[in-house]
Design an enzyme around this catalytic site. Structure first.
Site, PDB file in Angstrom:
ATOM      1  N   ASP A  51      21.266  54.433 105.774  1.00  0.00           N
ATOM      2  CA  ASP A  51      20.789  55.096 106.989  1.00  0.00           C
ATOM      3  C   ASP A  51      19.675  54.296 107.660  1.00  0.00           C
ATOM      4  O   ASP A  51      19.612  54.211 108.888  1.00  0.00           O
ATOM      5  CB  ASP A  51      20.275  56.502 106.654  1.00  0.00           C
ATOM      6  CG  ASP A  51      21.399  57.437 106.231  1.00  0.00           C
ATOM      7  OD1 ASP A  51      22.581  57.056 106.359  1.00  0.00           O
ATOM      8  OD2 ASP A  51      21.085  58.552 105.771  1.00  0.00           O
ATOM      9  N   GLY A  52      18.780  53.712 106.861  1.00  0.00           N
ATOM     10  CA  GLY A  52      17.687  52.935 107.434  1.00  0.00           C
ATOM     11  C   GLY A  52      18.189  51.743 108.226  1.00  0.00           C
ATOM     12  O   GLY A  52      17.588  51.368 109.246  1.00  0.00           O
ATOM     13  N   GLU A 117      13.674  61.273 113.443  1.00  0.00           N
ATOM     14  CA  GLU A 117      12.491  62.077 113.700  1.00  0.00           C
ATOM     15  C   GLU A 117      11.333  61.253 114.226  1.00  0.00           C
ATOM     16  O   GLU A 117      11.267  60.031 114.047  1.00  0.00           O
ATOM     17  CB  GLU A 117      12.027  62.826 112.431  1.00  0.00           C
ATOM     18  CG  GLU A 117      11.369  61.981 111.381  1.00  0.00           C
ATOM     19  CD  GLU A 117      12.310  61.304 110.410  1.00  0.00           C
ATOM     20  OE1 GLU A 117      12.176  60.062 110.262  1.00  0.00           O
ATOM     21  OE2 GLU A 117      13.151  61.986 109.795  1.00  0.00           O
ATOM     22  N   TYR A 157      13.728  64.124 106.212  1.00  0.00           N
ATOM     23  CA  TYR A 157      12.324  64.496 105.998  1.00  0.00           C
ATOM     24  C   TYR A 157      12.074  65.964 106.367  1.00  0.00           C
ATOM     25  O   TYR A 157      11.411  66.712 105.642  1.00  0.00           O
ATOM     26  CB  TYR A 157      11.452  63.562 106.835  1.00  0.00           C
ATOM     27  CG  TYR A 157       9.983  63.494 106.453  1.00  0.00           C
ATOM     28  CD1 TYR A 157       9.463  64.201 105.379  1.00  0.00           C
ATOM     29  CD2 TYR A 157       9.114  62.686 107.182  1.00  0.00           C
ATOM     30  CE1 TYR A 157       8.125  64.108 105.050  1.00  0.00           C
ATOM     31  CE2 TYR A 157       7.773  62.588 106.851  1.00  0.00           C
ATOM     32  CZ  TYR A 157       7.280  63.308 105.784  1.00  0.00           C
ATOM     33  OH  TYR A 157       5.954  63.222 105.453  1.00  0.00           O
ATOM     34  N   ALA A 158      12.620  66.395 107.496  1.00  0.00           N
ATOM     35  CA  ALA A 158      12.374  67.764 107.962  1.00  0.00           C
ATOM     36  C   ALA A 158      12.892  68.795 106.971  1.00  0.00           C
ATOM     37  O   ALA A 158      12.241  69.815 106.713  1.00  0.00           O
ATOM     38  CB  ALA A 158      13.018  67.971 109.337  1.00  0.00           C
ATOM     39  N   SER A 160      13.332  68.395 103.712  1.00  0.00           N
ATOM     40  CA  SER A 160      12.480  68.360 102.520  1.00  0.00           C
ATOM     41  C   SER A 160      11.165  69.095 102.752  1.00  0.00           C
ATOM     42  O   SER A 160      10.569  69.622 101.805  1.00  0.00           O
ATOM     43  CB  SER A 160      12.189  66.903 102.138  1.00  0.00           C
ATOM     44  OG  SER A 160      13.378  66.221 101.808  1.00  0.00           O
ATOM     45  N   ALA A 179       2.869  70.771 105.082  1.00  0.00           N
ATOM     46  CA  ALA A 179       1.828  71.479 104.322  1.00  0.00           C
ATOM     47  C   ALA A 179       0.823  72.169 105.233  1.00  0.00           C
ATOM     48  O   ALA A 179      -0.384  71.903 105.150  1.00  0.00           O
ATOM     49  CB  ALA A 179       1.122  70.523 103.359  1.00  0.00           C
TER      50      ALA A 179
END
Length: 240
Positions: A51-52, A117, A157-158, A160, A179
Site C-alpha cells: 500500500d505504501g 489520511e 490508521y483511522a 486502529s 487518544a
C-alpha cells in the site's frame, strides 16, 4: 479501456518486488503489452511492494494503478502469491474504480492530496488543543492528534484509532481523534460535500502527515488546517 503500454514501479527496498517486476515483464509481453519508462505514454501503472508503494507513486502520476502487495496490504488489488490470475482478470475485463482523495491546506499552504489520511499529531509526547468546525457544528477537545481519513484509509490508521470501516467508494470521510482526553471527542462521519476547519494550539513540536509519506511541521502557537474532498480522484484498475 484498452491497455497497450504499462509502467512498472517496484519498491526499491524490497527484493521480492524486483523479482516480480522481472516476471511481470515476461507476463505482459506474452499478452502483447509493452513496458515503458515514459509514464506520459502509459495506460497503467503497476506498483509492486504494498500500500505504501501505491501511496508514494500516486502522488507522482495520474495513471490508473494496479497494486501488488503482501498479506498486510488492503489497497493493493493483488498479493505477491496471487497476482497473475488477479492481473489477468483485470486486463481481460478492465474496470476503473474511483477513490476519494482529501485536499488540505495548512496555514494557507496547499498540502499533497491524501488517498488514505491527513493527520496531525504531537511529536513530543504532549497533548494538543484542538478546535474543529464543520459547517455550523463546533467542537473543542484535547488529544494526541486528529486523523482525517478517506474511505480507502478507513481500514488503516483511522480504524486502529477507533474509527469505522467504510466502503471504499463511500461518499463520506471521517474524523478520528487520537487518544482524546476523557474520550471527549467521538469519531465523526462527514459528508463529501462538507469541509472541516481544524485549529491547533501548540507550544510543542507537532507535525501534519499525509499518507505516511509527506511531513509538514506546525508552527508554535495557532495553526489552521482546512480539509475537504479533492477535485481529483485516484483510479484503481479492477476486473468487471
Amino acid at each position: 479501456m484498452k491497455i497497450k503500454r504499462v509502467a512498472i514501479a517496484p519498491n526499491p527496498r524490497k527484493p521480492w518486488a524486483h523479482r516480480i517486476a522481472r516476471e511481470l515483464r515476461r507476463f505482459l509481453a506474452r499478452r502483447g503489452i509493452s513496458v515503458t519508462h515514459a509514464r506520459q505514454h502509459a495506460d497503467l501503472l503497476i506498483a509492486i511492494g504494498g500500500d505504501g508503494t501505491i501511496l508514494h507513486e500516486r502522488e507522482h502520476c495520474n495513471l490508473p494503478i494496479f497494486g501488488i502487495g503482501s498479506r498486510t496490504s488492503y489497497v493493493c488489488q493483488a498479493r505477491k502469491e496471487n497476482w497473475k490470475p488477479r492481473l489477468s482478470a483485470a486486463l481481460a475485463r478492465p474496470r476503473l474504480e474511483k477513490r476519494m482523495l482529501l485536499s488540505g491546506t495548512l496555514n494557507g499552504k496547499r498540502l499533497q492530496d491524501a488517498m488514505n489520511e491527513i493527520f496531525i499529531r504531537n511529536s513530543d509526547y504532549r497533548v494538543l488543543e484542538f478546535g474543529l468546525r464543520i459547517n455550523g457544528s463546533r467542537f473543542k477537545f484535547t488529544a494526541d492528534g486528529v486523523i482525517f481519513s478517506t474511505p480507502t484509509g478507513s481500514t488503516a490508521y483511522a480504524y486502529s484509532a477507533g474509527g469505522r470501516e467504510l466502503k471504499p467508494t463511500a461518499s463520506k470521510y471521517e474524523v478520528v481523534a487520537l487518544a482524546p482526553y476523557r474520550r471527549g471527542f467521538k469519531p465523526l462521519l462527514v459528508d463529501a460535500s462538507q469541509r472541516c476547519t481544524l485549529t491547533v494550539h501548540t507550544t510543542y513540536p507537532a507535525i501534519a502527515v499525509i499518507d505516511g509519506q509527506f511531513c509538514h511541521g506546525l508552527k508554535t502557537g495557532r495553526n489552521t488546517l482546512v480539509v475537504k474532498t479533492s477535485s481529483t480522484s485516484a483510479l484503481l484498475l479492477q476486473s468487471r
